[in-house]
Design a protein around this motif. Structure first.
Motif, short mmCIF file in Angstrom:
data_model
loop_
_atom_site.label_atom_id
_atom_site.label_comp_id
_atom_site.label_asym_id
_atom_site.label_seq_id
_atom_site.Cartn_x
_atom_site.Cartn_y
_atom_site.Cartn_z
N GLY A 182 24.80 -39.32 -27.72
CA GLY A 182 24.63 -40.25 -28.83
C GLY A 182 24.87 -39.55 -30.15
O GLY A 182 25.61 -38.59 -30.26
N GLU A 183 24.25 -40.04 -31.19
CA GLU A 183 24.48 -39.52 -32.53
C GLU A 183 23.97 -38.09 -32.66
O GLU A 183 22.93 -37.73 -32.12
N GLY A 184 24.71 -37.28 -33.40
CA GLY A 184 24.30 -35.91 -33.65
C GLY A 184 24.88 -34.95 -32.64
O GLY A 184 25.41 -35.34 -31.61
N ILE A 185 24.80 -33.67 -32.97
CA ILE A 185 25.29 -32.63 -32.07
C ILE A 185 24.15 -32.17 -31.19
O ILE A 185 23.18 -31.58 -31.66
N LYS A 186 24.25 -32.44 -29.91
CA LYS A 186 23.10 -32.22 -29.02
C LYS A 186 22.70 -30.76 -28.94
O LYS A 186 21.53 -30.45 -28.75
N GLN A 187 23.67 -29.84 -29.10
CA GLN A 187 23.33 -28.42 -29.00
C GLN A 187 22.42 -27.96 -30.13
O GLN A 187 21.81 -26.91 -30.05
N LEU A 188 22.34 -28.73 -31.22
CA LEU A 188 21.56 -28.33 -32.40
C LEU A 188 20.27 -29.13 -32.54
O LEU A 188 19.64 -29.14 -33.60
N THR A 189 19.85 -29.80 -31.47
CA THR A 189 18.64 -30.62 -31.51
C THR A 189 17.39 -29.74 -31.38
O THR A 189 17.23 -29.02 -30.39
N PRO A 190 16.47 -29.78 -32.36
CA PRO A 190 15.23 -28.99 -32.25
C PRO A 190 14.37 -29.46 -31.08
O PRO A 190 14.17 -30.65 -30.88
N VAL A 191 13.87 -28.49 -30.31
CA VAL A 191 13.01 -28.83 -29.17
C VAL A 191 11.75 -27.96 -29.12
O VAL A 191 10.81 -28.29 -28.39
N GLY A 192 11.72 -26.86 -29.86
CA GLY A 192 10.58 -25.95 -29.82
C GLY A 192 9.58 -26.20 -30.92
O GLY A 192 9.90 -26.85 -31.92
N PRO A 193 8.35 -25.69 -30.79
CA PRO A 193 7.30 -25.92 -31.79
C PRO A 193 7.63 -25.32 -33.16
O PRO A 193 7.11 -25.77 -34.17
N GLY A 194 8.50 -24.32 -33.19
CA GLY A 194 8.91 -23.72 -34.45
C GLY A 194 10.27 -24.21 -34.91
O GLY A 194 10.90 -23.57 -35.76
#
Length: 314
Positions: free
Chosen positions: A18-30
């Motif tokens: 979908g929208e956005g570059i999936k490789q750059l999606t934040p997933v961690g607490p920091g």
């Protein structure tokens, strides 16, 4: 001591996400992204440099979000995978928008490293075990490719062998290189297999033509985590020219894929591939709906002490 490189394929369009570059999606607490965890695990395993394979149009965002700060931690290089980057004598087919595939992605890094190198996807979490096994194999088999200047060259390859049921998404079908492995842990054959799902305990999958194929949840699969020697770039270059010369003029979707390239070498008896089994559970952001589950999984690993809340803080 043999130096090793981690090559990260991050040029994918992420069309299903979908929208956005999936490789750059934040997933961690920091605010970490999945690539952060792969790099952290690779450094811990002993890798000496990181080589990002991206697109030129992604460069500014990529460096701002991750590249510049990783460069402060480990030597970092960039290769660029572009549709128009073709060998002399070939031109971009009119209407082609689909990337040429993982084989061309790795080929884009030719000339940037002379080290044995591991190849991974940017949007997959692999776990620690596979990085250790690939690093140790690469470091101990450096220079193992034979007859380097010959079309009959023989390649010593390794791959992380994940268990299929540990690599599925709850939100849709996935593509995996399904492997046949002998009793000594050597790869016999790898078949790119599509739309793999486990629905109510029943495994389903398709071949490249959409026909149903049989798979087992306990089979080894490739997650595009390969260990290669630098001479393999020459094989990729030769093979890409052959791939382009055999492609039909109206074919706008066929891809030059690492699993198929390596499988062809196996069938020609021009490579050996050691399958390094890992029991770690994969997760990634193949679909937008995968993101909450990935965030939950990362937070769980932090709570268990596998990672620090702020990953690269001393």
């Amino acid at each position: 001591m043999t130096k090793t490189t981690l090559a990260i394929m991050a040029a994918g369009l992420g069309s299903r996400f979908g929208e956005g570059i999936k490789q750059l999606t934040p997933v961690g607490p920091g605010g970490e992204i999945i690539i952060d965890y792969s790099i952290y695990d690779a450094i811990e395993a002993g890798f000496d440099e990181v080589l990002f394979i991206i697109r030129h149009d992604l460069e500014a965002d990529f460096k701002e979000i991750i590249g510049n700060r990783i460069a402060k931690i480990i030597p970092t290089k960039y290769a660029f995978q572009e549709l128009s980057d073709l060998p002399a004598g070939f031109s971009l087919p009119k209407g082609r928008t689909k990337p040429w595939g993982t084989g061309q992605a790795v080929l884009a890094a030719k000339g940037l490293t002379d080290n044995p190198f591991a190849v991974i996807n940017a949007d997959d979490y692999y776990g620690k075990e596979a990085f250790v096994k690939l690093h140790d194999y690469l470091a101990s088999h450096a220079g193992a490719d034979k007859n380097k200047n010959s079309h009959k060259a023989f390649y010593d390859i390794c791959m992380a062998g994940f268990i299929l049921n540990n690599t599925l998404s709850e939100n849709g079908g996935v593509t995996r290189g399904v492997c046949e492995v002998d009793r000594q842990g050597n790869l016999i054959k790898v078949t790119e297999t599509y739309e793999i799902k486990n629905k109510n305990g029943v495994m389903t999958a398709q071949d490249e033509y959409g026909r149903p194929v049989s798979v087992s949840e306990h089979q080894h699969v490739s997650m595009n985590m390969w260990g290669l020697q630098p001479d393999f770039f020459d094989e990729l270059e030769r093979g890409f020219r052959q791939f382009l010369s055999e492609r039909k003029p109206d074919d706008l979707k066929s891809e030059y894929l690492l699993p198929r390239i390596i499988d062809q070498l196996l069938q020609e008896k021009r490579a050996s591939v050691k399958v390094l089994e890992t029991q770690d559970k994969w997760f990634g952001v193949t679909y937008q709906e995968d993101k909450p589950g990935v965030i939950e999984a990362i937070h769980r690993l932090v709570e268990q002490g596998v990672y620090k809340a702020k990953l690269f803080d001393s």
